[in-house]
Design an enzyme around this catalytic site. Structure first.
Site, PDB file in Angstrom:
ATOM      1  N   CYS A 230       3.430   8.235  -4.203  1.00  0.00           N
ATOM      2  CA  CYS A 230       3.748   6.810  -4.404  1.00  0.00           C
ATOM      3  C   CYS A 230       2.705   5.872  -3.781  1.00  0.00           C
ATOM      4  O   CYS A 230       2.288   4.877  -4.387  1.00  0.00           O
ATOM      5  CB  CYS A 230       5.137   6.496  -3.844  1.00  0.00           C
ATOM      6  SG  CYS A 230       5.527   7.351  -2.317  1.00  0.00           S
TER       7      CYS A 230
ATOM      8  N   HIS B 127       6.697  -0.096  -0.978  1.00  0.00           N
ATOM      9  CA  HIS B 127       5.651   0.284  -0.020  1.00  0.00           C
ATOM     10  C   HIS B 127       4.604  -0.833   0.034  1.00  0.00           C
ATOM     11  O   HIS B 127       4.244  -1.410  -0.997  1.00  0.00           O
ATOM     12  CB  HIS B 127       4.933   1.554  -0.478  1.00  0.00           C
ATOM     13  CG  HIS B 127       5.732   2.815  -0.367  1.00  0.00           C
ATOM     14  ND1 HIS B 127       6.996   2.880   0.177  1.00  0.00           N
ATOM     15  CD2 HIS B 127       5.424   4.076  -0.733  1.00  0.00           C
ATOM     16  CE1 HIS B 127       7.422   4.130   0.148  1.00  0.00           C
ATOM     17  NE2 HIS B 127       6.498   4.881  -0.410  1.00  0.00           N
TER      18      HIS B 127
END
Ligand SMILES: NC(=O)c1ccc[n+]([C@@H]2O[C@H](COP(=O)([O-])OP(=O)(O)OC[C@H]3O[C@@H](n4cnc5c(N)ncnc54)[C@H](OP(=O)(O)O)[C@@H]3O)[C@@H](O)[C@H]2O)c1
Length: 338
Positions: free
Chosen positions: A130, A243
């Site tokens: 990710c 994130h």
């Protein structure tokens, strides 16, 4: 359901798997039969898809009969064992785990960056980590103009990156803290609520963590540049989704801040959010549930030649995992590569 491709989602009850079902539906992916697969723990559970109830099946070697596209999101061990079996049965696998990412001959693909890597696939396509996906979507447009020599990355990674149980642990710890109760730790070695943990994945003998090396190695593989120097520090933060990354990019030649902004404002999959007068910069709370990678705080790095600082944020469950995997599946269909 309309006539379309037979799809299996392995790990359908997980944080990424559930997002996959949502995205398949949202994008009107051409699904014929959809099999939702998990472990015996979830066997028989019902998941909703396009107004229908789908019963969760337990993963077995028979799971892939007639499946054309298998989206794996149940961890590396499961992928290692079952992906080759799915390929033998004729499925093309898009794998979210780290099992095959660095294997030569397995394409590691971010459609905005290296779609051509899909061409010679042998049945398994790896979806990157990710934190890697959002990084390369944001920096590859600069690399195309002038080669990136070095990257220094600090990540601020949401608990959903660890999966469903970690999201529950953060919620529980916040409640325990509010009630003055003992804080229970199961998923992480330390309390994550109201804390930061500079430790994602196992520590390696060189002092880096697995996540930090994944970020470096996957970036070089996707951008096809072994000479790029990359160092990273990965930190878990008490954020549910999204994130964030503070990145120093050292380029071969100088790009001005307006040039960087112009390049990124036209880059596929990127949204520029950079107006400090209006306090506009990417935030995980706002990137959550969005498809794009958000970039802001763009400024010259005063400490090095040809350096630019960026702040990059994206929804780790969507672009960082489920969406990227489904974009790969869409590309396989479009390019007749199934
Ligand atoms: N979260 C992210 O941001 C992210 C990003 C990129 C990649 N990934 C990767 O995606 C994968 C899944 O992550 P996640 O965050 O969705 O984890 P998660 O929320 O913990 O979900 C795990 C899923 O795997 C299934 N599973 C576990 N053991 C199984 C078994 N023995 N047989 C069949 N199914 C099994 C679980 O099913 P049950 O309901 O039966 O337990 C569940 O559906 C991991 O490889 C992870 O590294 C995650």
């Amino acid at each position: 359901m309309s006539k379309g491709y037979n799809v299996a989602v392995v790990g359908a009850t997980g944080a990424v798997g559930e997002e996959m079902l949502r995205i398949l539906e949202e994008r009107s992916f051409s699904v014929g039969n959809l099999r939702v697969i998990a472990s015996e723990r979830s066997e028989g559970r019902v998941l909703r898809f396009c107004g229908e109830n789908l019963k969760v099946e337990r993963l077995s070697s028979a799971s892939f009969r007639g499946v054309e596209i298998a989206l794996f999101s149940a961890g590396a061990q499961i992928s290692k064992e079952f992906s080759p079996q799915a390929v033998k049965k004729g499925s093309v696998v898009v794998d979210n785990s780290s099992a095959f990412r660095m294997e030569s001959g397995v394409p590691l693909v971010v459609p905005e960056v290296n779609p051509d890597a899909l061409e010679n696939h042998q049945g398994i396509i790896a979806n990157p980590n990710c934190s890697t996906i959002q990084l390369v979507v944001a920096i590859n447009p600069l690399h195309q103009i002038t080669r990136i020599k070095r990257l220094i990355i600090s990540t601020y990674q949401a608990v959903s990156g660890t999966g469903r149980e970690a999201m529950e642990e953060l919620k529980d710890q916040i409640q325990q803290w509010l009630k003055g109760e003992e804080i229970k730790k199961e998923v992480y070695p330390h309390q994550i609520a109201f804390n930061l943990i500079p430790h994602i994945g196992q520590f390696l003998p060189n002092g880096y963590t697995e996540e930090e090396l994944k970020l470096a190695n996957e970036t070089k593989k996707i951008m096809e540049d072994d000479r790029m120097a990359v160092t990273a520090t990965c930190v878990r933060v008490p954020v549910f989704i999204g994130h964030s990354e503070a990145v120093t990019v050292e380029m071969g030649k100088e790009l001005s801040v307006p040039q960087v902004k112009r390049i990124l404002s036209r880059a596929p999959g990127v949204i520029l959010q950079d107006n400090i007068d209006d306090h506009l910069y990417p935030l995980p709370l706002e990137a959550a549930e969005k498809d794009e990678v958000f970039v802001g705080r763009i400024r010259k790095d005063k400490s090095i030649k040809n350096g630019i600082n960026l702040w990059i944020v994206a929804d780790n469950l969507r672009k960082g995992a489920a969406l990227n995997a489904i974009q790969i599946a869409e590309l396989l269909i479009k390019e007749n590569l199934l």
